[in-house]
Scaffold this active site. Structure first.
Site, PDB file in Angstrom:
ATOM      1  N   ASP A 214       9.185  -0.555  20.959  1.00 15.48           N
ATOM      2  CA  ASP A 214       8.687   0.800  21.127  1.00 15.48           C
ATOM      3  C   ASP A 214       8.319   1.069  22.585  1.00 15.48           C
ATOM      4  OD1 ASP A 214       7.942   3.355  19.976  1.00 15.48           O
ATOM      5  OD2 ASP A 214       5.869   2.786  20.386  1.00 15.48           O
TER       6      ASP A 214
ATOM      7  N   THR B 107      16.103  12.519  26.073  1.00 17.89           N
ATOM      8  CA  THR B 107      16.658  13.725  25.465  1.00 17.89           C
ATOM      9  C   THR B 107      15.711  14.235  24.395  1.00 17.89           C
ATOM     10  OG1 THR B 107      17.850  12.501  23.736  1.00 17.89           O
ATOM     11  CG2 THR B 107      18.989  12.840  25.851  1.00 17.89           C
TER      12      THR B 107
ATOM     13  N   ASP C 219       8.827   5.954  14.510  1.00 15.76           N
ATOM     14  CA  ASP C 219       7.448   5.461  14.544  1.00 15.76           C
ATOM     15  C   ASP C 219       6.761   5.661  13.195  1.00 15.76           C
ATOM     16  OD1 ASP C 219       7.681   4.668  17.158  1.00 15.76           O
ATOM     17  OD2 ASP C 219       6.539   6.347  18.000  1.00 15.76           O
TER      18      ASP C 219
ATOM     19  N   ASP D   2      12.097   1.465  24.633  1.00 12.88           N
ATOM     20  CA  ASP D   2      12.977   2.639  24.570  1.00 12.88           C
ATOM     21  C   ASP D   2      12.601   3.660  25.639  1.00 12.88           C
ATOM     22  OD1 ASP D   2      10.658   3.505  23.367  1.00 12.88           O
ATOM     23  OD2 ASP D   2      11.570   4.050  21.464  1.00 12.88           O
ATOM     24  N   GLY D   3      11.300   3.813  25.869  1.00 10.65           N
ATOM     25  CA  GLY D   3      10.861   4.711  26.936  1.00 10.65           C
ATOM     26  C   GLY D   3      11.267   4.211  28.310  1.00 10.65           C
TER      27      GLY D   3
ATOM     28  N   ASN E 295      18.146   5.222  22.345  1.00  9.64           N
ATOM     29  CA  ASN E 295      18.177   5.410  20.897  1.00  9.64           C
ATOM     30  C   ASN E 295      18.505   4.115  20.166  1.00  9.64           C
ATOM     31  OD1 ASN E 295      17.623   8.088  21.361  1.00  9.64           O
ATOM     32  ND2 ASN E 295      19.721   8.790  21.038  1.00  9.64           N
TER      33      ASN E 295
ATOM     34  N   VAL F  52      17.693   1.110  21.192  1.00 10.37           N
ATOM     35  CA  VAL F  52      16.463   0.310  21.237  1.00 10.37           C
ATOM     36  C   VAL F  52      15.487   0.784  20.165  1.00 10.37           C
ATOM     37  CG1 VAL F  52      14.480  -0.347  22.651  1.00 10.37           C
ATOM     38  CG2 VAL F  52      16.747  -0.198  23.691  1.00 10.37           C
TER      39      VAL F  52
END
Length: 203
Positions: A66, A80, A91, A69-70, A29, A31
């Site tokens: 983007d 989560t 996004d 974070d994944g 979160n 990131v």
């Protein structure tokens, strides 16, 4: 579309970085928020001032968050549901800031109304593309795919601003109109996908 073909290759690069960040106490979160804040501030500071190339470099740097974070979420074992909602919401904020700032520059600074109109069409299209998918999934349907998902939209917009910042004539105009056209087509593709999914479920 790029998400499908490039995901495995990108993950091989980002996953080690995600693991490194997680070991240092950085959460997915965090990131997401840093990337979004940097993208928004970069877009709203540089682009309306006409500093297109510098803005492109700054925005591109933060857009890459983007991807991270994944990677951090995978390194932690699983994301989560809150993180998924936060990521999707951020996004939309970043997309709106980028295309809104481009429209601002086109209309208020460059006086280029056609390019400004294309930027606004692309902005609305980007939001609707995402909304159709979210609304479909909320009702148990699917609406994946399409010509321009988020990766393609960001690439087209940033290539346009970057080339325009380097003085390439009509680069931004062309990028914006291509993006606007493809965004409209993608909205149609996703609505068709929802219709097909609904028919399959009703038999």
């Amino acid at each position: 579309m790029l998400n499908i073909f490039a995901r495995a290759s990108v993950s091989r690069v980002t996953d080690p970085v995600g693991t490194w960040l997680l070991r240092r106490g950085v959460t997915p979160n965090a990131v997401t928020i840093i990337g979004t804040a940097g993208t928004v501030l970069g877009a709203l500071w540089f682009l309306p001032r006409g500093e297109l190339f510098a803005g492109t470099l700054v925005i591109t740097f933060f857009v890459l968050f983007d991807l991270l974070d994944g990677a951090v979420a995978r390194a932690s074992g699983a994301g989560t549901r809150f993180g998924a909602v936060l990521d999707a919401s951020c996004d939309r904020i970043a997309d709106g800031a980028l295309l809104g700032a481009i429209a601002w520059w086109c209309l208020a600074v460059a006086g280029d109304r056609p390019a400004g109109a294309a930027a606004l069409i692309a902005l609305v299209g980007a939001q609707v593309i995402s909304y159709v998918k979210a609304r479909a999934e909320a009702t148990g349907l699917t609406a994946d795919g399409g010509l321009v998902e988020r990766a393609e939209r960001m690439i087209l917009a940033l290539v346009g601003t970057g080339l325009a910042g380097l003085g390439v004539p009509y680069a931004l105009d062309i990028a914006l109109w291509v993006l606007a056209l493809l965004a409209v087509i993608t909205v149609g593709q996703r609505i068709v996908a929802v219709h097909r999914s609904a028919k399959e479920q009703t038999g």
